[in-house]
Motif scaffolding. Structure first.
Motif, PDB file in Angstrom:
ATOM      1  N   ALA A  10     -30.951  53.662 -81.221  1.00  0.00           N
ATOM      2  CA  ALA A  10     -29.999  54.309 -80.317  1.00  0.00           C
ATOM      3  C   ALA A  10     -30.084  53.780 -78.897  1.00  0.00           C
ATOM      4  CB  ALA A  10     -30.252  55.817 -80.320  1.00  0.00           C
ATOM      5  N   ALA A  11     -30.921  52.788 -78.676  1.00  0.00           N
ATOM      6  CA  ALA A  11     -31.129  52.274 -77.321  1.00  0.00           C
ATOM      7  C   ALA A  11     -30.054  51.258 -76.949  1.00  0.00           C
ATOM      8  CB  ALA A  11     -32.502  51.643 -77.202  1.00  0.00           C
ATOM      9  N   THR A  12     -29.785  51.160 -75.647  1.00  0.00           N
ATOM     10  CA  THR A  12     -28.872  50.147 -75.132  1.00  0.00           C
ATOM     11  C   THR A  12     -29.692  48.977 -74.606  1.00  0.00           C
ATOM     12  OG1 THR A  12     -27.226  51.788 -74.485  1.00  0.00           O
ATOM     13  CG2 THR A  12     -27.089  49.634 -73.411  1.00  0.00           C
ATOM     14  N   PRO A  13     -29.418  47.752 -75.040  1.00  0.00           N
ATOM     15  CA  PRO A  13     -30.175  46.619 -74.517  1.00  0.00           C
ATOM     16  C   PRO A  13     -29.959  46.468 -73.012  1.00  0.00           C
ATOM     17  CG  PRO A  13     -28.861  45.981 -76.437  1.00  0.00           C
ATOM     18  CD  PRO A  13     -28.394  47.341 -76.021  1.00  0.00           C
ATOM     19  N   ILE A  14     -30.990  46.025 -72.309  1.00  0.00           N
ATOM     20  CA  ILE A  14     -30.792  45.670 -70.897  1.00  0.00           C
ATOM     21  C   ILE A  14     -29.877  44.457 -70.829  1.00  0.00           C
ATOM     22  CG2 ILE A  14     -31.870  44.963 -68.737  1.00  0.00           C
ATOM     23  CD1 ILE A  14     -34.418  46.215 -69.623  1.00  0.00           C
ATOM     24  N   LEU A  15     -30.161  43.479 -71.669  1.00  0.00           N
ATOM     25  CA  LEU A  15     -29.370  42.245 -71.694  1.00  0.00           C
ATOM     26  C   LEU A  15     -28.897  41.998 -73.114  1.00  0.00           C
ATOM     27  CD1 LEU A  15     -28.394  39.624 -70.238  1.00  0.00           C
ATOM     28  CD2 LEU A  15     -30.553  38.582 -70.975  1.00  0.00           C
ATOM     29  N   THR A  59     -28.158  29.633 -69.140  1.00  0.00           N
ATOM     30  CA  THR A  59     -26.999  30.520 -69.177  1.00  0.00           C
ATOM     31  C   THR A  59     -27.381  31.904 -68.665  1.00  0.00           C
ATOM     32  OG1 THR A  59     -26.011  29.324 -71.041  1.00  0.00           O
ATOM     33  CG2 THR A  59     -25.298  31.604 -70.699  1.00  0.00           C
ATOM     34  N   ILE A  60     -28.523  32.414 -69.125  1.00  0.00           N
ATOM     35  CA  ILE A  60     -28.996  33.724 -68.674  1.00  0.00           C
ATOM     36  C   ILE A  60     -29.315  33.699 -67.181  1.00  0.00           C
ATOM     37  CG2 ILE A  60     -30.912  35.371 -68.907  1.00  0.00           C
ATOM     38  CD1 ILE A  60     -30.999  34.568 -71.898  1.00  0.00           C
ATOM     39  N   ALA A  61     -29.799  32.541 -66.701  1.00  0.00           N
ATOM     40  CA  ALA A  61     -30.144  32.409 -65.288  1.00  0.00           C
ATOM     41  C   ALA A  61     -28.929  32.197 -64.392  1.00  0.00           C
ATOM     42  CB  ALA A  61     -31.113  31.242 -65.104  1.00  0.00           C
ATOM     43  N   GLY A  62     -27.755  32.053 -64.999  1.00  0.00           N
ATOM     44  CA  GLY A  62     -26.544  31.860 -64.212  1.00  0.00           C
ATOM     45  C   GLY A  62     -26.260  30.415 -63.839  1.00  0.00           C
ATOM     46  N   HIS A  64     -25.481  27.980 -66.061  1.00  0.00           N
ATOM     47  CA  HIS A  64     -24.377  27.518 -66.908  1.00  0.00           C
ATOM     48  C   HIS A  64     -23.463  28.690 -67.225  1.00  0.00           C
ATOM     49  CE1 HIS A  64     -26.284  23.713 -67.338  1.00  0.00           C
ATOM     50  NE2 HIS A  64     -27.097  24.008 -68.332  1.00  0.00           N
ATOM     51  N   GLY A  65     -22.171  28.472 -67.080  1.00  0.00           N
ATOM     52  CA  GLY A  65     -21.221  29.461 -67.567  1.00  0.00           C
ATOM     53  C   GLY A  65     -21.028  29.289 -69.064  1.00  0.00           C
ATOM     54  N   VAL A  66     -20.488  30.311 -69.729  1.00  0.00           N
ATOM     55  CA  VAL A  66     -20.243  30.211 -71.163  1.00  0.00           C
ATOM     56  C   VAL A  66     -18.790  29.841 -71.408  1.00  0.00           C
ATOM     57  CG1 VAL A  66     -22.065  31.868 -71.667  1.00  0.00           C
ATOM     58  CG2 VAL A  66     -19.710  32.679 -71.419  1.00  0.00           C
ATOM     59  N   ASP A  67     -18.550  29.158 -72.515  1.00  0.00           N
ATOM     60  CA  ASP A  67     -17.178  28.814 -72.891  1.00  0.00           C
ATOM     61  C   ASP A  67     -16.483  30.003 -73.535  1.00  0.00           C
ATOM     62  OD1 ASP A  67     -17.686  26.233 -71.986  1.00  0.00           O
ATOM     63  OD2 ASP A  67     -18.344  25.548 -73.960  1.00  0.00           O
ATOM     64  N   SER A  68     -17.239  30.777 -74.293  1.00  0.00           N
ATOM     65  CA  SER A  68     -16.708  31.990 -74.912  1.00  0.00           C
ATOM     66  C   SER A  68     -17.880  32.889 -75.287  1.00  0.00           C
ATOM     67  CB  SER A  68     -15.875  31.661 -76.161  1.00  0.00           C
ATOM     68  OG  SER A  68     -16.676  31.029 -77.149  1.00  0.00           O
ATOM     69  N   GLY A  69     -17.578  34.133 -75.572  1.00  0.00           N
ATOM     70  CA  GLY A  69     -18.615  35.102 -75.896  1.00  0.00           C
ATOM     71  C   GLY A  69     -18.766  36.132 -74.793  1.00  0.00           C
ATOM     72  N   ASP A  70     -19.538  37.156 -75.071  1.00  0.00           N
ATOM     73  CA  ASP A  70     -19.709  38.270 -74.144  1.00  0.00           C
ATOM     74  C   ASP A  70     -21.148  38.379 -73.667  1.00  0.00           C
ATOM     75  OD1 ASP A  70     -17.003  39.194 -74.416  1.00  0.00           O
ATOM     76  OD2 ASP A  70     -17.561  40.042 -76.362  1.00  0.00           O
ATOM     77  N   ILE A  71     -21.306  38.719 -72.388  1.00  0.00           N
ATOM     78  CA  ILE A  71     -22.616  39.010 -71.819  1.00  0.00           C
ATOM     79  C   ILE A  71     -22.548  40.401 -71.215  1.00  0.00           C
ATOM     80  CG2 ILE A  71     -24.354  38.349 -70.108  1.00  0.00           C
ATOM     81  CD1 ILE A  71     -23.346  35.486 -70.295  1.00  0.00           C
ATOM     82  N   ALA A  78     -20.959  41.642 -67.893  1.00  0.00           N
ATOM     83  CA  ALA A  78     -21.580  40.982 -66.741  1.00  0.00           C
ATOM     84  C   ALA A  78     -21.089  39.546 -66.649  1.00  0.00           C
ATOM     85  CB  ALA A  78     -23.103  41.002 -66.871  1.00  0.00           C
ATOM     86  N   HIS A  79     -20.846  39.134 -65.418  1.00  0.00           N
ATOM     87  CA  HIS A  79     -20.509  37.741 -65.137  1.00  0.00           C
ATOM     88  C   HIS A  79     -21.630  37.163 -64.287  1.00  0.00           C
ATOM     89  CE1 HIS A  79     -18.351  34.089 -64.338  1.00  0.00           C
ATOM     90  NE2 HIS A  79     -18.351  34.320 -63.038  1.00  0.00           N
ATOM     91  N   LEU A  80     -22.375  36.244 -64.855  1.00  0.00           N
ATOM     92  CA  LEU A  80     -23.522  35.684 -64.145  1.00  0.00           C
ATOM     93  C   LEU A  80     -23.050  34.547 -63.242  1.00  0.00           C
ATOM     94  CD1 LEU A  80     -26.046  35.651 -67.144  1.00  0.00           C
ATOM     95  CD2 LEU A  80     -25.684  37.420 -65.420  1.00  0.00           C
ATOM     96  N   ALA A  81     -22.658  34.928 -62.041  1.00  0.00           N
ATOM     97  CA  ALA A  81     -22.097  33.968 -61.093  1.00  0.00           C
ATOM     98  C   ALA A  81     -23.208  33.245 -60.334  1.00  0.00           C
ATOM     99  CB  ALA A  81     -21.157  34.673 -60.126  1.00  0.00           C
ATOM    100  N   GLY A  82     -23.860  32.319 -61.003  1.00  0.00           N
ATOM    101  CA  GLY A  82     -24.917  31.544 -60.366  1.00  0.00           C
ATOM    102  C   GLY A  82     -26.245  32.278 -60.379  1.00  0.00           C
ATOM    103  N   PRO A  83     -27.324  31.588 -59.998  1.00  0.00           N
ATOM    104  CA  PRO A  83     -28.657  32.196 -59.977  1.00  0.00           C
ATOM    105  C   PRO A  83     -28.745  33.436 -59.097  1.00  0.00           C
ATOM    106  CG  PRO A  83     -28.822  29.817 -59.788  1.00  0.00           C
ATOM    107  CD  PRO A  83     -27.364  30.148 -59.690  1.00  0.00           C
ATOM    108  N   ARG A  84     -28.034  33.436 -57.978  1.00  0.00           N
ATOM    109  CA  ARG A  84     -28.068  34.608 -57.104  1.00  0.00           C
ATOM    110  C   ARG A  84     -27.451  35.821 -57.812  1.00  0.00           C
ATOM    111  NH1 ARG A  84     -28.873  35.619 -51.801  1.00  0.00           N
ATOM    112  NH2 ARG A  84     -29.068  33.394 -51.358  1.00  0.00           N
ATOM    113  N   GLY A  85     -26.359  35.588 -58.531  1.00  0.00           N
ATOM    114  CA  GLY A  85     -25.731  36.686 -59.264  1.00  0.00           C
ATOM    115  C   GLY A  85     -26.640  37.250 -60.337  1.00  0.00           C
TER     116      GLY A  85
END
Length: 264
Positions: A10-15, A59-62, A64-71, A78-85
């Motif tokens: 029943a838990a929600t993943p952090i990522l 990709t997780i670190a921001g 690389h962007g993804v071509d398709s799929g959900d994060i 979530a949109h990982l807009a670069g390492p700062r994001g």
């Protein structure tokens, strides 16, 4: 709460990554990859060279962007807009090279680029030293004798400890560790693996990337195996064996059940 004993139903993943694809030109590097990291657990990501681990981490670190799929992060898109994001969301990556400055001491490295200042604009050395000491103490780190030691004087295990402490200093929710025991001796490896478990015990989600399957089985709750850009399997660490994981890494296929060496 630790990941080894908690109920994930029943838990929600952090990522959470679902159906992620990434190509570089004609090379399809990630193919419908899904991955979940929960609070209070160590999720290990393993795979042979060329499996796509580095691309997935970037990709997780921001980077690389993804071509398709959900994060999703905390259940929200979530949109990982670069390492700062990624960092602003609460994701910190400790790369194999550690990104530490050898000419600076431990406190200076932990606050590099995020220095605390007094109202007069001066460096608040007292505050930074106190926060660094508190963070190391909270992780039960006893291998560092002085916070003012130059990093150049530290052993490999101590450097890894400083890099990990730096990652958790800013109340991140996910810590990604890229080969944290590479090139370490036996004693230093044990110290770092114990620290990895303590991160999970503090409630963080830990994503561990490693070629050392013995280390993975020693600390991981779950194992995700990549093979040629695809997820070959997701395993409970307590219910698999080194032989089975290596077979998945090299063939992408499960062993016949009768040949598996079940772990207690």
């Amino acid at each position: 709460m630790t990941g080894r004993h908690s109920d994930r139903a029943a838990a929600t993943p952090i990522l959470e990554l679902e159906g992620v694809n990434k190509s570089f030109g004609a090379v399809h590097v990630l193919k419908d990859v899904s991955l979940r990291v929960f609070a209070g657990e160590v999720m290990a990501l393993v795979g042979d060279n060329g499996a796509g681990k580095s691309t997935l981490v970037k990709t997780i670190a921001g980077l690389h962007g993804v071509d398709s799929g959900d994060i999703r992060f905390d259940g929200k898109p979530a949109h990982l807009a670069g390492p700062r994001g990624a960092s602003e969301l609460g994701i910190e990556v400790v790369y194999q090279d550690l990104s530490l400055c050898e000419n600076l001491d431990i406190v200076e490295n932990m606050f590099l680029g995020r220095e605390k200042r007094t109202r007069a604009g001066l460096l608040d050395e007292h505050a930074m030293e106190g926060m660094a000491a508190e963070t190391l103490a909270s992780l039960s780190v006893r291998t560092v004798t002085s916070l003012r030691q130059p990093v150049a004087s530290l052993s490999g295990g101590q450097r890894q400890t400083v890099a990990i402490a730096k990652a958790v200093l800013w109340n991140n929710k996910i810590v990604v560790l890229d080969e944290p025991t590479a090139a370490l001796g036996v004693a230093q490896t044990e110290q770092v693996l114990a620290l990895v478990r303590r991160l999970a015990e503090r409630g963080l989600g830990v994503l561990l990337i490693s070629h050392n399957i013995s280390d993975v089985l020693a600390v991981a709750d779950r194992i995700s195996v990549l093979y040629l850009g695809r997820r070959a399997a997701e395993l409970q660490a307590s219910a698999t064996s080194q032989q089975h994981v290596i077979h998945l890494m090299t063939t992408g296929q499960h062993l016949v059940a009768s040949t598996m060496e079940n772990r207690s």
